[in-house]
Design a protein around this motif. Structure first.
Motif, PDB file in Angstrom:
ATOM      1  N   HIS A 139       0.825  -1.206   0.000  1.00  0.00           N
ATOM      2  CA  HIS A 139       0.000   0.000   0.000  1.00  0.00           C
ATOM      3  C   HIS A 139       0.862   1.260   0.000  1.00  0.00           C
ATOM      4  O   HIS A 139       0.606   2.197  -0.767  1.00  0.00           O
ATOM      5  N   ARG A 142       2.277   1.803  -3.274  1.00  0.00           N
ATOM      6  CA  ARG A 142       1.256   1.695  -4.320  1.00  0.00           C
ATOM      7  C   ARG A 142       1.627   0.637  -5.355  1.00  0.00           C
ATOM      8  O   ARG A 142       1.604   0.872  -6.562  1.00  0.00           O
ATOM      9  N   TRP A 145      -3.298  -3.340  -4.453  1.00  0.00           N
ATOM     10  CA  TRP A 145      -4.303  -3.079  -3.422  1.00  0.00           C
ATOM     11  C   TRP A 145      -5.596  -3.787  -3.800  1.00  0.00           C
ATOM     12  O   TRP A 145      -5.723  -4.337  -4.902  1.00  0.00           O
ATOM     13  N   ASN A 163      -0.767  -1.895  -9.629  1.00  0.00           N
ATOM     14  CA  ASN A 163      -0.571  -0.566 -10.193  1.00  0.00           C
ATOM     15  C   ASN A 163      -0.153  -0.683 -11.661  1.00  0.00           C
ATOM     16  O   ASN A 163       0.829  -1.360 -11.977  1.00  0.00           O
ATOM     17  N   ASP A 287      -1.216  10.618  -5.397  1.00  0.00           N
ATOM     18  CA  ASP A 287      -1.045   9.167  -5.505  1.00  0.00           C
ATOM     19  C   ASP A 287      -0.137   8.829  -6.685  1.00  0.00           C
ATOM     20  O   ASP A 287       0.712   7.931  -6.604  1.00  0.00           O
TER      21      ASP A 287
END
Length: 442
Positions: A139, A142, A145, A163, A287
């Motif tokens: 997490h 990234r 998830w 991702n 993000d």
């Protein structure tokens, strides 16, 4: 096999054996699962580099490969399940979802991870949740998830998402720069100019050098010297001064000389009149930027970083919430954030207190203007005898951007007239145009 296949193919085959073994145990074709740890030979591939960088455990690598398999091999899970359910049918224990549009294969969920790595053992199934906690490196970096689920649905029924940038890295060996879009309201900016082309106030130059030092030595300070637990990540600076004094160019040069990409954030795309949308836009931006070491340059930052108002109505309340959310995201960003404003006083005090540097970009003084004039005009242009740069610099209070505009106009006019000489009359006509544009009297 090593000489005929890549590390990625070997890793996918390893994941396939794990899934196949779990299914055989579940359907009674085998009493136990026995799959040797992955011996990932070093072929210099992006996957090997990723594994070497992140050092995943066996379980973490298995989860990563399950997520990656659905991206790289449509039907990866369908074929394995079909060996035991050739005529189809429900298989709720396995989890997974099917999307009717586009991708038609089984896509793994958190429940799929539980089935494959924990089987029917309740304690072990519950322990699988740790891989999707906010403090896990999946997490924080990234990497992957679980897709958010509808209210009331089990958390682990969320789809396992890797991702897209990680997929791109594994497949191509690089992560391309994101294009400017609604989802990413920032554009990559760069310059062919150099520090010698930028004339700055000595005090400003010294403070910029401090930022360069931070970029160069921050990793050593935070990791090797153990300051991570005492100092917040990232660096936050305010550049303030009139337009055209070098704020944007300085940001680009910082990126150029430290090997960092610079992205100018379009605040007109970030700020929304709809409640909650500004926060969503900011969230997507940060993000995307997280762990990239990008320089984020908020030009005309007053639009979002201005002083908060007293709460008189719901709009004021939500506007202040936007500022508070932005403050939180900027403080958590581990790269360099630069706010640019025409006036220092316009920026909210809550931001100012959290800045490591507040750097003025004043109007250039006479000697600085002289240097800008001298360096800006191309060598191909001959100056008439009546042009004296010191006299011009003393007479006209202009910014570097103004002087560049004058130079550009004079060069075009010289080419149009098929001459390479600029005299005082034509130079002052170009200067007058700059005054008129800004509503000033020459």
């Amino acid at each position: 096999m090593h000489s005929e296949s890549t590390a990625l193919e070997a890793a996918l085959e390893w994941a396939r054996r794990i899934v196949a073994g779990c299914l055989e145990v579940h359907f009674g074709a085998s009493e136990s699962l026995s799959v040797a740890p992955l011996d990932l030979f070093d072929d210099g591939s992006p996957l090997v580099n990723f594994v070497r960088r992140e050092q995943p455990t066996r379980e973490e690598l298995a989860i990563f490969m399950l997520a990656l398999a659905a991206e790289l091999e449509p039907g990866f899970f369908d074929g394995l399940i079909a060996r035991h359910l050739p005529h189809g049918g429900d298989f709720p224990e396995f989890g997974g979802v099917k999307r009717g549009e586009g991708y038609r294969g089984v896509m793994p969920t958190g429940e799929t991870v539980q089935f494959i790595l924990a089987g029917g053992e309740l304690a072990e199934r519950l322990a699988m949740r740790r891989f999707f906690a906010v403090d896990h490196w999946f997490h924080q970096k990234r990497v992957l998830w679980l897709e958010p689920v509808r209210e009331g649905d089990p958390l682990m029924s969320g789809r396992l998402i890797v991702n897209p940038e990680i997929v791109e890295e594994i497949v191509t060996g690089r992560i391309g720069r994101p294009a400017f879009s609604i989802d990413f309201p920032a554009e990559h900016i760069e310059t062919s100019m150099d520090w010698d082309d930028l004339v700055l106030n000595p005090m400003t130059r010294a403070q910029i050098r401090e930022i360069e030092h931070w970029i160069k030595h921050n990793d050593t300070l935070m990791n090797d010297w153990g300051m991570r637990k005492r100092v917040k990540p990232g660096y936050r600076a305010l550049f303030y001064g009139p337009p055209g004094t070098g704020k944007t160019l300085t940001a680009m040069l910082l990126g150029k000389h430290t090997g960092k990409d610079v992205f100018r954030v379009d605040l007109s795309r970030v700020v929304s009149k709809y409640i909650g949308e500004t926060e969503k836009n900011l969230s997507r931006l940060f993000d995307k930027a997280e762990n990239k070491n990008w320089i984020l340059f908020f030009d005309e930052a007053d639009a979002l970083f201005s002083k908060r108002t007293d709460v008189r109505d719901a709009h004021d309340k939500y506007a202040n919430q936007e500022v508070a959310y932005l403050l939180q995201r900027i403080e958590g960003y581990n790269g360099l954030v630069i706010l640019a404003s025409n006036q220092r006083a316009n920026i909210d005090d809550a931001f100012v207190r959290r800045l490591q540097a507040i750097i003025p970009f004043p109007m250039p003084q006479q000697e600085e203007r002289y240097e800008i004039w001298r360096r800006t005009f191309p060598a191909q242009i001959a100056l008439a005898g009546d042009v004296d740069w010191r006299h011009i610099a003393a007479r006209h209070e202009l910014t570097g951007a103004n002087i560049l505009n004058v130079t550009h106009f004079c060069a075009i006019e010289a080419l149009a007239r098929q001459t390479q000489e600029v005299d005082l009359r034509s130079l002052e006509e170009a200067i007058r145009r700059e005054y008129v544009k800004e509503g000033r009297v020459m």
